[in-house]
Design an enzyme around this catalytic site. Sequence first.
Site, short mmCIF file in Angstrom:
data_model
loop_
_atom_site.label_atom_id
_atom_site.label_comp_id
_atom_site.label_asym_id
_atom_site.label_seq_id
_atom_site.Cartn_x
_atom_site.Cartn_y
_atom_site.Cartn_z
N GLY A 36 -39.41 -52.05 -48.37
CA GLY A 36 -38.53 -52.69 -47.40
C GLY A 36 -39.08 -54.04 -46.96
O GLY A 36 -40.29 -54.22 -46.81
N GLY A 37 -38.18 -55.02 -46.80
CA GLY A 37 -38.58 -56.32 -46.29
C GLY A 37 -39.06 -57.31 -47.33
O GLY A 37 -39.57 -58.38 -46.97
N GLY A 39 -37.03 -58.60 -49.74
CA GLY A 39 -35.92 -59.43 -50.22
C GLY A 39 -35.09 -58.79 -51.31
O GLY A 39 -34.44 -59.49 -52.09
N LYS A 40 -35.08 -57.44 -51.36
CA LYS A 40 -34.29 -56.74 -52.38
C LYS A 40 -32.81 -57.12 -52.31
O LYS A 40 -32.18 -57.34 -53.34
CB LYS A 40 -34.40 -55.22 -52.21
CG LYS A 40 -35.73 -54.61 -52.52
CD LYS A 40 -35.64 -53.09 -52.59
CE LYS A 40 -34.95 -52.48 -51.38
NZ LYS A 40 -35.68 -52.71 -50.11
N THR A 41 -32.29 -57.16 -51.09
CA THR A 41 -30.85 -57.42 -50.94
C THR A 41 -30.50 -58.83 -51.42
O THR A 41 -29.49 -59.02 -52.10
CB THR A 41 -30.43 -57.23 -49.48
OG1 THR A 41 -30.63 -55.86 -49.11
CG2 THR A 41 -28.96 -57.57 -49.29
N THR A 42 -31.32 -59.81 -51.07
CA THR A 42 -31.07 -61.18 -51.53
C THR A 42 -31.09 -61.25 -53.05
O THR A 42 -30.23 -61.89 -53.67
CB THR A 42 -32.11 -62.15 -50.95
OG1 THR A 42 -32.06 -62.10 -49.52
CG2 THR A 42 -31.85 -63.57 -51.40
N ASP A 64 -28.94 -48.39 -49.30
CA ASP A 64 -29.98 -48.53 -48.28
C ASP A 64 -29.36 -48.25 -46.92
O ASP A 64 -28.41 -48.91 -46.53
CB ASP A 64 -30.55 -49.95 -48.32
CG ASP A 64 -31.74 -50.14 -47.40
OD1 ASP A 64 -31.96 -49.28 -46.52
OD2 ASP A 64 -32.46 -51.14 -47.57
N ASN A 261 -41.32 -62.26 -54.91
CA ASN A 261 -40.57 -63.07 -53.97
C ASN A 261 -41.49 -63.67 -52.90
O ASN A 261 -42.60 -63.19 -52.67
CB ASN A 261 -39.49 -62.20 -53.31
CG ASN A 261 -38.36 -63.01 -52.72
OD1 ASN A 261 -38.18 -64.19 -53.05
ND2 ASN A 261 -37.59 -62.41 -51.84
#
Length: 361
Positions: A36-37, A39-42, A64, A261
Amino acid sequence: MEESSMESDNGLNLRNDVKNLVEQETYKWIFVGGKGGVGKTTISCSLSSILSERRESVLLLSTDPAHSLSDAFNQKFTDTPTLVNGYENLYAMELDVTRVADTGFGLNETKMFLQTIPELFQMLPGIDEALSFSELLQSVQSMKYSVIVFDTAPTGHTLKFLNLPDTLDKLLESFLKVESLCGVAMKLFSALNNSLPKEEIFQKLKRFKSNLTLIMNQMKDPNRTTFVCVCIPEFLSVYETERLIQSLAKTDIDCSYIIVNQVLSYINLEEHVKNTQNSLENLSPENKKVLDCFFELVLEQQNNLNGRLSIQRKYIEDIKQLYEGFFNIVAIKQYKYEVRGSEAIKEFSKALLKHSPIPDS
């Protein structure tokens, strides 16, 4: 040979970008995972954006519980595929796998089954999530999209998903043990609680496992499914990435891309500060004192940044030693701005297509 392509010692054609990934038209499922945190979503949004230019239709699906797709695109998404603003063929939806049977996504079989089995089995660890995810992937499998990108939950949830076949095996084993030890009590318990007969429970569990086996066969097909690991150059992230990669290897799921990232760049302002100070020798003592304080703060911030960069370089070296020559590794520099909205995501996605090797330590 292109600048961004190299052949490893084991014959793999590796790149420091995602061109091969997005141009392989056989992929049906692309999973993006990591701590988590990081930058997976980006990254998920950016990959989906690139794919939308190459494929007929793309679905970006978040599993998620934190759900960041709505924030990333500045657009509200639900458990129904919704066209993303600024695109003609990119759709997005958000599902909480831990509560998927309560959503409007249509996973009624899991919900009804959980309501009719004895509470004894409802308390078995992971049964609701295991069965829900099984049915979710069955539903997703029938969707008519060229490719589906999964923005997965943090590593722990993803590892639980990878262990679903084992979980269902244990559920079946537990069911048989309990039934054999207290068969009469089970029949009475089922009658009093309007539960399904034990034979029907057993058959439903077997069917869930059979369906999951079919899904896992697609998961294990490297021509149809791949996993992209996202990390940042920090201890916990690199550690969880290794856990994830080992689990993927154990379950024979293809993983050939690692995106590093938020990589920092080294800065050196000392020469600029010194030259500026020399050019301002004619200032009054008061003004010179003010500027000296300012320059001192600038150099302090430089040292703080470079100190963090030194820590990053240590873990970048670990990443190189562990994965270079075996994975396509893409390094993405720390972005100056918050990546929100379709246009920002389209701009950010360009970095994934550029030759971006991890820096030397």
